[in-house]
Design a protein around this motif. Structure first.
Motif, PDB file in Angstrom:
ATOM      1  N   ARG A  91     -21.903-143.832 -16.803  1.00 27.45           N
ATOM      2  CA  ARG A  91     -22.671-143.153 -14.672  1.00 27.45           C
ATOM      3  C   ARG A  91     -22.011-141.580 -15.615  1.00 27.45           C
ATOM      4  O   ARG A  91     -21.410-141.277 -16.391  1.00 27.45           O
ATOM      5  N   VAL A  92     -23.533-141.916 -15.537  1.00 23.34           N
ATOM      6  CA  VAL A  92     -23.449-139.618 -15.914  1.00 23.34           C
ATOM      7  C   VAL A  92     -23.306-138.623 -14.835  1.00 23.34           C
ATOM      8  O   VAL A  92     -24.526-138.742 -14.212  1.00 23.34           O
ATOM      9  N   THR A  93     -23.027-137.599 -14.899  1.00 21.44           N
ATOM     10  CA  THR A  93     -22.370-136.470 -14.609  1.00 21.44           C
ATOM     11  C   THR A  93     -22.627-135.241 -15.027  1.00 21.44           C
ATOM     12  O   THR A  93     -22.377-134.986 -16.212  1.00 21.44           O
ATOM     13  N   THR A  94     -23.894-134.219 -14.386  1.00 18.19           N
ATOM     14  CA  THR A  94     -24.018-133.225 -15.590  1.00 18.19           C
ATOM     15  C   THR A  94     -23.895-131.902 -14.277  1.00 18.19           C
ATOM     16  O   THR A  94     -24.778-132.515 -13.363  1.00 18.19           O
ATOM     17  N   ARG A  95     -23.635-130.293 -15.277  1.00 22.17           N
ATOM     18  CA  ARG A  95     -23.503-129.743 -13.450  1.00 22.17           C
ATOM     19  C   ARG A  95     -24.188-128.771 -14.802  1.00 22.17           C
ATOM     20  O   ARG A  95     -23.505-127.990 -16.020  1.00 22.17           O
ATOM     21  N   TYR A  96     -24.672-127.029 -14.590  1.00 20.44           N
ATOM     22  CA  TYR A  96     -25.564-126.594 -15.209  1.00 20.44           C
ATOM     23  C   TYR A  96     -25.363-124.620 -13.821  1.00 20.44           C
ATOM     24  O   TYR A  96     -25.743-125.128 -13.403  1.00 20.44           O
ATOM     25  N   ILE A 128     -15.312-127.191 -10.147  1.00 26.43           N
ATOM     26  CA  ILE A 128     -15.938-126.171 -10.946  1.00 26.43           C
ATOM     27  C   ILE A 128     -15.827-125.259  -9.966  1.00 26.43           C
ATOM     28  O   ILE A 128     -14.851-123.942  -9.817  1.00 26.43           O
ATOM     29  N   LYS A 129     -15.193-125.400  -8.730  1.00 29.17           N
ATOM     30  CA  LYS A 129     -14.808-124.519  -7.290  1.00 29.17           C
ATOM     31  C   LYS A 129     -14.063-123.669  -7.885  1.00 29.17           C
ATOM     32  O   LYS A 129     -13.376-123.032  -7.275  1.00 29.17           O
ATOM     33  N   GLU A 130     -13.341-124.888  -8.042  1.00 28.97           N
ATOM     34  CA  GLU A 130     -11.412-124.293  -7.675  1.00 28.97           C
ATOM     35  C   GLU A 130     -11.343-123.346  -9.096  1.00 28.97           C
ATOM     36  O   GLU A 130     -10.205-122.544  -9.615  1.00 28.97           O
ATOM     37  N   SER A 161     -17.590-114.393 -15.629  1.00 26.85           N
ATOM     38  CA  SER A 161     -17.136-115.465 -16.108  1.00 26.85           C
ATOM     39  C   SER A 161     -18.871-116.209 -16.649  1.00 26.85           C
ATOM     40  O   SER A 161     -20.052-115.153 -16.926  1.00 26.85           O
ATOM     41  N   ASP A 162     -18.679-116.944 -18.005  1.00 25.79           N
ATOM     42  CA  ASP A 162     -19.684-117.333 -18.929  1.00 25.79           C
ATOM     43  C   ASP A 162     -20.608-118.442 -18.345  1.00 25.79           C
ATOM     44  O   ASP A 162     -20.074-118.967 -17.122  1.00 25.79           O
ATOM     45  N   ASP A 163     -21.772-118.548 -19.554  1.00 27.43           N
ATOM     46  CA  ASP A 163     -22.453-120.024 -18.017  1.00 27.43           C
ATOM     47  C   ASP A 163     -21.233-120.578 -18.442  1.00 27.43           C
ATOM     48  O   ASP A 163     -20.958-121.301 -18.972  1.00 27.43           O
ATOM     49  N   LEU A 164     -21.901-121.988 -17.747  1.00 31.31           N
ATOM     50  CA  LEU A 164     -21.272-123.597 -18.247  1.00 31.31           C
ATOM     51  C   LEU A 164     -22.115-124.745 -17.516  1.00 31.31           C
ATOM     52  O   LEU A 164     -22.634-124.410 -16.453  1.00 31.31           O
ATOM     53  N   ALA A 165     -22.416-125.605 -18.498  1.00 32.69           N
ATOM     54  CA  ALA A 165     -21.872-127.107 -18.711  1.00 32.69           C
ATOM     55  C   ALA A 165     -20.612-127.725 -18.377  1.00 32.69           C
ATOM     56  O   ALA A 165     -19.950-127.827 -19.464  1.00 32.69           O
ATOM     57  N   VAL A 166     -20.730-128.975 -18.067  1.00 38.05           N
ATOM     58  CA  VAL A 166     -20.023-130.290 -17.780  1.00 38.05           C
ATOM     59  C   VAL A 166     -20.883-131.802 -17.443  1.00 38.05           C
ATOM     60  O   VAL A 166     -22.144-131.839 -17.132  1.00 38.05           O
ATOM     61  N   LEU A 167     -20.779-132.130 -19.312  1.00 41.95           N
ATOM     62  CA  LEU A 167     -20.973-133.508 -18.841  1.00 41.95           C
ATOM     63  C   LEU A 167     -19.777-134.952 -18.788  1.00 41.95           C
ATOM     64  O   LEU A 167     -18.880-134.282 -19.419  1.00 41.95           O
TER      65      LEU A 167
END
Length: 400
Positions: A173-178, A368-370, A380-386
């Motif tokens: 299962r893949v979860t991505t956020r940017y 991310i919210k916390e 803050s910097d840009d944010l990428a999460v995989l």
């Protein structure tokens, strides 16, 4: 100048610039304004050249413009003022014999016109108020249009930075956020991607181009597309990173940009994952026992020392049920509450330990919210999460 006694206390202050070379007409306008009941500040110039500093300062609400100035006349005067101060209301002052001049001035961008000798205080009051209101409405509309165009541009960039994973048989299962660093900013250079290669292996990348703005974003999209293409072309490991670095050098031009990234190859058949770190930090491994940082060997960032090609690989065993989280430093660079310290990896792990183990997507969103709450709105910097999750014996995963 102040308005006449008895003015309404909620009346706005109108900053008016009169561009008029006839002293008699200028005095008449001043006296009429005094009788309008408006709260106003009046500045007078006799030429367009003299008025330019006030127009450039952007502190004028309304321009009363004579069409016959020593240095410009007619519609050219309107065009010049509108070009220099496009969001300032312009009211043209015409003569009795200039029947068409007012209409032509409005066609050229003026909000309204007044005929000298036929202006009364009530008419001037109404005209100034309506002209400023229309100008403010036009400005708001232009800003809304700019915001829409910017949002569309961001959406196009986001589609390049956040592609759809290509997973044919994998059960991972893949979860991505940017998230960009600012709501109205162009997306930065963070990028990520996940594909299943023809070899049946799951390949993932998370990267971060130095800097912010369109140059970094464009390079991030370029590297992401290059990575996907090279994976499907059969390139792996150091060879893949070498080719990505060559593309970075060619595309960055004279910009001193570099990129960090983590490459991951997940083999569900052998229950192993291979990591290559190019100046990037280690992923996080989450199991039933908690979350910790994976131990991996580091290599140099792309573009720092071209040709060095120092990117050792790390092979790690995979638990039967676990998750790997790859991310950019936007997740850890923020402040850790009011302590004045950065959150860092230790703070991030402590925060993860406090969060309930829920659905992966909900867990990433909560994390991310916390982190944003701890940063309290500071830059803050840009944010990428995989995040990659699997919940079965790896040997029974991708292959049928």
């Amino acid at each position: 100048m102040a308005a006449t006694p008895g003015e309404a206390t909620d009346e706005p202050l109108y900053r008016i610039l009169l561009i008029e070379d006839d002293k008699g007409d200028a005095l008449l306008v001043d006296e009429l304004l005094q009788d309008t009941g408006l709260r106003f500040e009046l500045s007078t110039c006799t030429t367009l050249a003299e008025a330019r500093p006030d127009l450039d300062a952007g502190a004028i609400d309304c321009v009363l413009l004579d069409l016959h100035l020593p240095d410009v006349s007619g519609i050219d005067a309107v065009t010049a003022v509108r070009t220099q101060a496009p969001h300032t209301a312009v009211i043209v002052l015409t003569g009795l014999s200039e029947a068409q001049a007012g209409a032509e001035a409005m066609a050229a961008g003026a909000q309204d016109y007044l005929v000298k000798g036929k202006v009364e205080a009530e008419l001037l009051h109404r005209t100034v108020r309506y002209a400023v209101y229309r100008s403010q409405t036009e400005r708001a509309s232009a800003q809304a249009q700019a915001a829409r165009l910017r949002a569309e541009e961001n959406a196009r960039l986001e589609r390049g930075l956040l592609p759809q994973p290509i997973l044919d048989t994998s059960t991972v299962r893949v979860t991505t956020r940017y998230l960009p660093s600012a709501a109205m900013a162009l997306l930065g250079g963070d990028f990520l991607d996940v594909v299943e290669g023809d070899d049946g292996l799951l390949h993932a990348v998370v990267g971060d181009v130095s800097g912010h703005g369109p140059d970094a974003a464009a390079l991030g999209v370029c590297l992401r597309i290059a990575w996907r293409s090279l994976i499907f072309g059969g390139h792996r490991g150091q060879d893949l990173l070498h080719l990505m670095e060559r593309i970075l050098l060619a595309e960055r031009g004279s910009q001193p940009l570099f990129a960090t990234c983590t490459l991951l190859t997940l083999d569900q058949h052998t229950a192993t994952a291979t990591l290559l770190l190019a100046g990037h930090h280690e992923p996080l491994l989450t199991t039933a026992d908690g979350t910790h940082e994976v131990a991996a060997t580091h290599g140099i960032a792309l573009g720092i020392a071209p040709g060095l090609r120092t990117w050792p690989s790390t092979v790690m065993p995979l638990p039967a049920t676990a998750a790997l989280t790859l991310y950019t430093d936007g997740l850890t660079e923020g402040h850790n509450g009011t302590t004045g310290q950065r959150l860092g990896v230790e703070g991030l792990l402590a925060l993860i330990g406090q969060l309930p183990q829920t659905d992966p997507a909900a867990h990433v969103d909560r994390l991310i919210k916390e982190t944003h709450a701890l940063n309290a709105g500071r830059h803050s910097d840009d944010l990428a999460v995989l995040r990659l999750d699997w919940s079965q014996t790896p040997a029974h995963g991708a292959r049928n």
